[in-house]
Design a protein around this motif. Sequence first.
Motif, PDB file in Angstrom:
ATOM      1  N   THR A  40      68.226  40.285  80.456  1.00  0.00           N
ATOM      2  CA  THR A  40      67.707  38.919  80.286  1.00  0.00           C
ATOM      3  C   THR A  40      68.416  37.919  81.193  1.00  0.00           C
ATOM      4  N   THR A  41      69.523  38.343  81.795  1.00  0.00           N
ATOM      5  CA  THR A  41      70.255  37.454  82.708  1.00  0.00           C
ATOM      6  C   THR A  41      70.298  37.995  84.133  1.00  0.00           C
ATOM      7  N   MET A  42      69.449  38.979  84.440  1.00  0.00           N
ATOM      8  CA  MET A  42      69.495  39.575  85.782  1.00  0.00           C
ATOM      9  C   MET A  42      68.958  38.631  86.849  1.00  0.00           C
ATOM     10  N   ALA A  43      68.278  37.569  86.449  1.00  0.00           N
ATOM     11  CA  ALA A  43      67.816  36.517  87.355  1.00  0.00           C
ATOM     12  C   ALA A  43      67.715  35.237  86.540  1.00  0.00           C
ATOM     13  N   LYS A  44      67.562  34.122  87.198  1.00  0.00           N
ATOM     14  CA  LYS A  44      67.448  32.856  86.461  1.00  0.00           C
ATOM     15  C   LYS A  44      66.262  32.897  85.509  1.00  0.00           C
ATOM     16  N   CYS A  45      65.127  33.422  85.991  1.00  0.00           N
ATOM     17  CA  CYS A  45      63.922  33.544  85.165  1.00  0.00           C
ATOM     18  C   CYS A  45      63.472  34.999  85.161  1.00  0.00           C
ATOM     19  N   VAL A  46      63.335  35.569  83.975  1.00  0.00           N
ATOM     20  CA  VAL A  46      62.942  36.976  83.835  1.00  0.00           C
ATOM     21  C   VAL A  46      61.735  37.079  82.913  1.00  0.00           C
ATOM     22  N   THR A  98      56.161  39.828  70.188  1.00  0.00           N
ATOM     23  CA  THR A  98      55.082  40.202  71.117  1.00  0.00           C
ATOM     24  C   THR A  98      55.504  40.062  72.572  1.00  0.00           C
ATOM     25  N   TYR A  99      54.625  40.572  73.438  1.00  0.00           N
ATOM     26  CA  TYR A  99      54.830  40.474  74.888  1.00  0.00           C
ATOM     27  C   TYR A  99      53.579  39.896  75.536  1.00  0.00           C
ATOM     28  N   PRO A 100      53.793  39.218  76.686  1.00  0.00           N
ATOM     29  CA  PRO A 100      55.013  39.063  77.483  1.00  0.00           C
ATOM     30  C   PRO A 100      56.003  38.086  76.874  1.00  0.00           C
ATOM     31  N   GLN A 101      57.241  38.205  77.348  1.00  0.00           N
ATOM     32  CA  GLN A 101      58.303  37.261  76.990  1.00  0.00           C
ATOM     33  C   GLN A 101      58.913  36.721  78.279  1.00  0.00           C
ATOM     34  N   VAL A 102      59.212  35.439  78.300  1.00  0.00           N
ATOM     35  CA  VAL A 102      59.851  34.822  79.466  1.00  0.00           C
ATOM     36  C   VAL A 102      61.204  34.275  79.043  1.00  0.00           C
ATOM     37  N   TRP A 103      62.236  34.625  79.830  1.00  0.00           N
ATOM     38  CA  TRP A 103      63.601  34.191  79.555  1.00  0.00           C
ATOM     39  C   TRP A 103      64.109  33.347  80.711  1.00  0.00           C
ATOM     40  N   LEU A 104      64.871  32.317  80.384  1.00  0.00           N
ATOM     41  CA  LEU A 104      65.445  31.423  81.389  1.00  0.00           C
ATOM     42  C   LEU A 104      66.936  31.272  81.121  1.00  0.00           C
ATOM     43  N   ASP A 105      67.751  31.632  82.118  1.00  0.00           N
ATOM     44  CA  ASP A 105      69.213  31.553  81.978  1.00  0.00           C
ATOM     45  C   ASP A 105      69.693  32.260  80.722  1.00  0.00           C
ATOM     46  N   GLY A 106      69.075  33.399  80.408  1.00  0.00           N
ATOM     47  CA  GLY A 106      69.501  34.196  79.270  1.00  0.00           C
ATOM     48  C   GLY A 106      69.001  33.715  77.923  1.00  0.00           C
ATOM     49  N   GLU A 107      68.145  32.696  77.919  1.00  0.00           N
ATOM     50  CA  GLU A 107      67.588  32.174  76.671  1.00  0.00           C
ATOM     51  C   GLU A 107      66.072  32.362  76.657  1.00  0.00           C
ATOM     52  N   LEU A 108      65.532  32.738  75.493  1.00  0.00           N
ATOM     53  CA  LEU A 108      64.099  32.954  75.373  1.00  0.00           C
ATOM     54  C   LEU A 108      63.336  31.629  75.475  1.00  0.00           C
ATOM     55  N   LEU A 124      56.149  23.033  82.869  1.00  0.00           N
ATOM     56  CA  LEU A 124      56.430  24.378  83.381  1.00  0.00           C
ATOM     57  C   LEU A 124      57.205  24.332  84.692  1.00  0.00           C
ATOM     58  N   VAL A 125      56.707  23.553  85.656  1.00  0.00           N
ATOM     59  CA  VAL A 125      57.334  23.527  86.981  1.00  0.00           C
ATOM     60  C   VAL A 125      58.636  22.733  86.995  1.00  0.00           C
ATOM     61  N   THR A 126      58.872  21.952  85.951  1.00  0.00           N
ATOM     62  CA  THR A 126      60.145  21.228  85.890  1.00  0.00           C
ATOM     63  C   THR A 126      61.195  22.005  85.112  1.00  0.00           C
ATOM     64  N   THR A 127      60.753  23.025  84.361  1.00  0.00           N
ATOM     65  CA  THR A 127      61.680  23.828  83.561  1.00  0.00           C
ATOM     66  C   THR A 127      62.042  25.130  84.255  1.00  0.00           C
ATOM     67  N   LEU A 128      61.041  25.844  84.771  1.00  0.00           N
ATOM     68  CA  LEU A 128      61.276  27.128  85.430  1.00  0.00           C
ATOM     69  C   LEU A 128      61.471  26.932  86.929  1.00  0.00           C
TER      70      LEU A 128
END
Length: 231
Positions: A40-46, A98-108, A124-128
């Motif tokens: 979940t932390t392998m990239a900024k957004c996963v 459920t899936y898909p799941q999107v994680w940002l900086d290790g947080e769901l 969306l574009v201001t958060t991710l």
Amino acid sequence: AGLNVPRVAKTIDKLITECGSLAPADLPVEDLNTRLKRLTTMAKCVAFIKGSPQAPRCKFTRALMELFSTTEIEFSYFDILSDNDVREGLKTFGEWPTYPQVWLDGELVGGLDILKEMHENGELVTTLPVKQSLNTRLKNIINSHKIMLFMKGSPSEPRCGFSKTTVGILAEYNVEYKTFDILSDNEVRQGLKVYSDWPTYPQLYVDGELIGGLDIIREMHESGDLSDTLK
């Protein structure tokens, strides 16, 4: 004397019997929660999806990939169909069934419905993270400091005579400035020539505006104009 193969084989068999063989089960296994945290932390957004961005394997994943493509979101992904431990474990780890799941900086962040809602609200574009065009990247680098010098090497280790001379001139003014080593990034090196319409290096920028290369810098230095420009 030659190698006594039967005796060697017998010795090996004895050692295996006494010590036991190293089976895969004996090898250290990464704890599932540790693995999930790493993923979940392998990239900024996963994005944890079914299939891949190019070949989604469910309609929800396809809809998310279309949304990310439209908004140019920059992300890494993990195909949950490739690993059932991750698929089941992440539901508990993220408390999201459920899936898909999107994680940002290790947080769901959430699933498709939440991402759609964020898009509709303009969040969306201001958060991710969003993919940057080369021109946007160049503009950001140029404006990262009041005085920006694109050179070969660094002030302490210039890697061409022109860069060395430019650094020497700037040192006389005792001003703070930032540098970018164009030898470290060929995309910037080639792209900036077009962006600035200036074919050579070094290039000096002040307040986001191109001043010029060494000849202009030296001329302004000799005329006394450089001092006012660098203020």
